[in-house]
Write an enzyme that holds these catalytic residues in place. Structure first.
Site, PDB file in Angstrom:
ATOM      1  N   HIS A 144      -5.165   8.548  -6.704  1.00 40.09           N
ATOM      2  CA  HIS A 144      -4.363   9.154  -7.820  1.00 40.09           C
ATOM      3  C   HIS A 144      -4.907  10.314  -8.479  1.00 40.09           C
ATOM      4  O   HIS A 144      -4.181  10.939  -9.175  1.00 40.09           O
ATOM      5  CB  HIS A 144      -4.023   7.928  -8.846  1.00 40.09           C
ATOM      6  N   ASP A 181      -1.912   2.078   0.677  1.00 42.55           N
ATOM      7  CA  ASP A 181      -1.777   1.503  -0.909  1.00 42.55           C
ATOM      8  C   ASP A 181      -0.366   1.552  -0.995  1.00 42.55           C
ATOM      9  O   ASP A 181       0.676   2.386  -0.740  1.00 42.55           O
ATOM     10  CB  ASP A 181      -2.508   2.434  -1.750  1.00 42.55           C
ATOM     11  N   HIS A 183       1.045   2.187  -4.005  1.00 42.87           N
ATOM     12  CA  HIS A 183       1.386   3.137  -4.830  1.00 42.87           C
ATOM     13  C   HIS A 183       1.345   4.321  -3.933  1.00 42.87           C
ATOM     14  O   HIS A 183       0.504   4.698  -3.212  1.00 42.87           O
ATOM     15  CB  HIS A 183       0.295   3.130  -5.985  1.00 42.87           C
ATOM     16  N   ASP A 269      -2.496  -3.303  -2.086  1.00 47.01           N
ATOM     17  CA  ASP A 269      -1.566  -3.888  -3.168  1.00 47.01           C
ATOM     18  C   ASP A 269      -0.094  -4.006  -2.723  1.00 47.01           C
ATOM     19  O   ASP A 269       0.660  -4.602  -3.294  1.00 47.01           O
ATOM     20  CB  ASP A 269      -1.747  -3.152  -4.459  1.00 47.01           C
TER      21      ASP A 269
HETATM   22 ZN   LIG Z   1      -2.528   1.068  -5.664  1.00 46.41          ZN
END
Ligand SMILES: [Zn+2]
Ligand SMILES: [Zn+2]
Ligand SMILES: [Zn+2]
Ligand SMILES: [Zn+2]
Lengths: 373, 373, 373, 373
Positions: A144, A181, A183, A269
């Site tokens: 991120h 991931d 996200h 995740d």
């Molecule tokens: Zn994540």
């Protein structure tokens, strides 16, 4: 399965990164009783511990990480971000990476530099031929973080930093990044948005985090159009959706791109037990995707494959997902079964659903074969 | 919102129920590093703590629970189950409720008897008119326990025990149970499967747990046909799906049934942060459903409404879901905002999706108006 | 033992005081892996929990604390200290009470004001005659805080603040403070150093903390000479030494002083299991000393006796020490035995040793009968 | 200080030994809220972590432990004890080592066999000349286990098992064991009580645990008279007492005995922060004693020195004590300072006190020079 030489990066300092006493990610707000941050050490330390207890560590090549040099970090990040992190890291109480939900303690800069450095170490070992492929179990995560600041529990863009290191020191040019991931890999995407030589593919839960990135129509800019691939899967996606996305989008996109090195932003995740997402993936899917990438890397780039650990907030299940991946990377079978998968793999919705397939179809339709060399 | 007198059951002993050192729910298996059980005290103790710190507790009527008598438990459970629990409870190392994933420590019987007794206490206070409605924050939960054994972290069927107590001591006949725990309320359903006077409605994630119960075509048996209602929602269901199921199935089913008391098996594991399910509900939906039940109870049965706490495995988010429910029950506004909801409420998929609505439609179609008196 | 009406102050907010992730009390130093602060919530929450589970709480009079007013705090502390605490308390990351080892989180001022307020509440209830005596289980502790700053995990001098409140609102003049926390009650002593109407007696481990206060020859200043009594016991002191010091110093000093109210700075860190001291006291000694004070208070000041919780860093043993004290205050016997005492009470050295008696003799020799009215 | 080759034994499985949810060591008793066992993984895992983070691990020779063979264990323990441990270890809920305060979980036998095996591994490496000396950071500890059963958190007598292994495989005859764990090394003593070729010296807190062993007049039996040395120090003993006992008893006793190998039962529970004892030792004393043993071993037995980890229940301070010892063993200075020692080293009573010296004098007087060859 024939055994490969697989590098393994882990360092106890990764467990010392201090995310404090937020309740999840909220600290200092009415009604919030202090607790622990979702991004705690436990999912990672327990993964590392299982790799040893299972006997797998003895089959791996231990790669000792060193802190990334400032020079490495500055290829990707602004000096302002770097100095801010260093300055806050000298405070006893630490600081925040940039978005108010990403705390770190004293010395947090050194840990994050070691996380970037661990990913670099893995890449170097693969490019040097010391190992065939490698897993860097690092912390804090990186995908991120954008050039100017950290966010989403990430201080530096570990994978991007490692890519630029490989360019600077090894002369490699073309890289493919698969980010599974749950996200969106917004940081990696943004860093290479204009770079036609880095393909970034992100499979993620649509709109989970960040709220406003990861749309299917983000495709890269200018010359780099088509080198960004997003598959924003609906909540409730399971093994079938991930495998379909992998086979129908990830594999053809990478195949067409012909990278010299494949990197994975490997978060767990999307797993069934994660508190920060709503997906249902079980360990065998991570295993299958890894096997697919191993094969792809062998076909495309002499097997060069490096994984860098990202999110994954279940201290209970991440170790089994991780073990499956490292078993698949190395070709060693520890004989330890995931004890949760039998309970979860039969859940309704594990097969790909029509509304999930529709997203995958859209993403596939956007793949641009012209991006291939 | 006018304030109501709301009863509040909590006892520190609920926090002493010892579920040991399983990793999630797996203990004693290769590769499993000891950790903590999903069903730990923290989500409940933190909910209780927030009720006090928010000031809400001072607006509630504290109801001191007593252990359910053997006579109470034996109205629902077999003597063999009771004696087995008592015997294991006397062992220093405790025992298991019946399925190998539901451990308890020394004295666990006494805690479970207090959980059933706490639900009884809430029912009595409502039927005595001491309070208008009540929330029993009890532990261990109850809705998976069947007559002959415990399962799914539940030793005794707290809600069913309270219903039979109300029948024996207050002469009530007709009860409606709404179970919005994300898992199927198989225990309550099985206990009242042949009972035409107890309506059991379960909203749950299809096939999550137990794997083989909770299908939409389980409708009750014999005379009781139509008094079992299941809404097995697909993974990824969010606020929209729950509200639709509530309005389109729960409300009409209860309205038609005309119960004398409404009980809620109130689990918060359909919430967005739960590790044991794949739903996305946020606190305002629990609030809205509670408000709906308050109104329904006022319309149908003099406001008689009792909630008994079931699952919910996010120590971080359960307190905010619980606060919303108790605020709605009591009509008091603490002014404390759920700090997570703004991040989660806008996730794609929070609106009811076609494949979710299809399940709701099927469940609605099966509602049998002939069950009404 | 005849039962007395005993007030009980506890509030969930005390458990929310956030001392962060220091290793013990060291944060942000080379080689220090983040952990938890010694002064965590657990010893207190578990004490409160045992008071309920034992059934004792039902025999007590619950006293709801309110935050101390600024006016209350400013009778003892400087405005500069107060404003500094308030300002740091508004920061999401919190601050430090004054010595770099006493962290607090967001809203920490409010918790500390409630701790002072809880002690005030206990004093008021006793002076109002609502109860005979009272225990204020508050957090953070208070006895190290001096007028100008906090230290030693203490933000405000809870006992001193309550004394000045009693003076201002009830017109009381003479107070005796017994501080059996294992550390020197330097804050209370310093605040009343020149005050001939407040007797402060501290039993403590010689030179443990603070390093430079608590000597036997600190006796008060000017008119107040003789109103400070220190018994700096050697490391390794046990039940015998404490009982001897109590009988031979505390009782005669208070008897001679003739206070109108007796307060206890009640720390349990002289207990055998404490990590921050080297003493061996077991629960029955706390019980015996409490019984002695109850009798003394009945003889001297109509039974007026208030205890305010200070240190004690064993989450395991503090609950049993605390239970013994509250049983003795109230005259109720819960029937729960301290399970550790049989193992510890027979340790060699539990009897008073000659080098311990020598200190006690010196302290006794300094008692000044002329201080009595 | 010249650098030595120092072996280092650690394995993640040691951290998996599950001691459950006792409060300290009491499980299943009235009033006991479940918590964690004193003998948890944390003091050991944090010691191991600091050895890596400090950089020291890179200066050590990693020795991979293997489980002790049954044959190894049976040289010291009865078959009945072995089979009992194996049988209980196969139960999902585990069992107890023999005294009701020493729980272990599923697979606990394998962890304990690895602890004995880790000590064997260290001894082998020293005797093979692979390293000069070695530290085996193992868990569970061993020094309380007697031939017929475990006790005091110890399943097998790790040091004794390693000694008998050395005899069987390397033909060594004479061994000296120094046990500076704060508790009496009753197991090692009892196993070699009649063995004139094993000198066991225990420095411990008088009567702490076990209650009835460790007296100064336990001196060995028959031919072995004089080969048992006990120094039962009074509570409150600090650095001065330990250094005096070391110089005045340990060094002359070993010097006179002329062992072929020196082993240390290295517990850190005499440290200032331990909850299970009442001593005040700080890290520099462990360092000094280690340096003394290194010198002694060089003088007497070619430097052969092996330490096996025993107790020590401060997760906060054990790492710094351990680092000091391993620095001293290896001659490497990490530059990391113990941050606690400056606060604790000046405590009154750190110098040897007359009543402590009296015990040391008595022990010294009993040393029997005739035991030397
Ligand atoms: Zn994540
Ligand atoms: Zn549930
Ligand atoms: Zn203290
Ligand atoms: Zn010990």
């Amino acid at each position: 399965m024939s055994a490969r030489r697989t590098g393994w990066v882990w360092h106890e300092l990764y467990g010392w990164h201090d995310t404090g006493r937020a309740a999840g990610y909220v600290l200092g707000a009415p009604g919030v009783q202090p607790f622990g941050h979702f991004e705690s050490a436990e999912s990672k330390t327990r993964f590392a511990s299982l790799v040893e207890v299972s006997g797998l560590r003895e089959e791996l090549t231990e790669l000792r990480p060193r802190a990334a040099a400032e020079e490495d970090l500055l290829r990707v990040h602004t000096e302002e971000h770097l100095r801010s992190m260093q300055e806050q890291s000298r405070r006893r109480e630490g600081g925040d990476m940039g978005d108010g939900t990403s705390p770190f303690g004293w010395n947090g800069y050194e840990v994050a530099a070691l996380a970037a450095g661990g990913t670099i170490r893995a890449v170097r070992a693969v490019l040097d031929g010391t190992v065939d492929n490698a897993y860097a179990l690092v912390r804090p995560p990186g995908h991120h973080a954008v050039a100017e600041r950290g966010m989403g529990f990430c201080m530096f863009a570990n994978v991007a930093v490692a890519i630029e290191h490989a360019r600077a020191h090894y002369g490699l040019r073309r890289f493919a990044v698969v980010d599974w991931d749950v996200h969106h890999g917004n940081g990696t995407e943004s860093i290479f948005l204009d770079d036609p030589d880095v393909l970034t593919i992100s499979l993620h839960q649509d709109g989970n985090f960040p709220a406003d990135t990861g749309a299917i129509d983000e495709r890269g800019r200018g010359d780099a159009l088509g080198t960004v691939v997003n598959v924003p899967l609906p909540p409730g996606s399971g093994n079938g959706a991930y495998l379909a996305a992998f086979e129908q989008v990830v594999v053809p996109a990478i195949s067409a791109f012909e990278p010299e090195l494949i990197l994975v932003a490997c978060g767990f995740d999307a797993c069934n037990a994660d508190p920060l997402a709503t997906m249902m993936v079980t360990s065998s899917t991570y295993r299958t995707m890894t096997e697919g990438l191993v094969a792809l890397a062998e076909r495309l780039c002499e097997g060069r494959l490096v994984m860098s650990h990202e999110g994954g907030y279940s201290p209970i299940y991440v170790p089994f997902c991780g073990l499956a991946v490292v078993e698949a990377l190395s070709g060693h079978d520890t004989g330890i079964d995931d004890p949760f998968e039998p309970d979860w793999i039969g859940w309704p919705g594990q097969d790909v659903q029509p509304h999930q397939q529709a997203v995958i179809d859209s993403a596939r339709a956007l793949l641009d074969p012209s991006r291939a060399r």
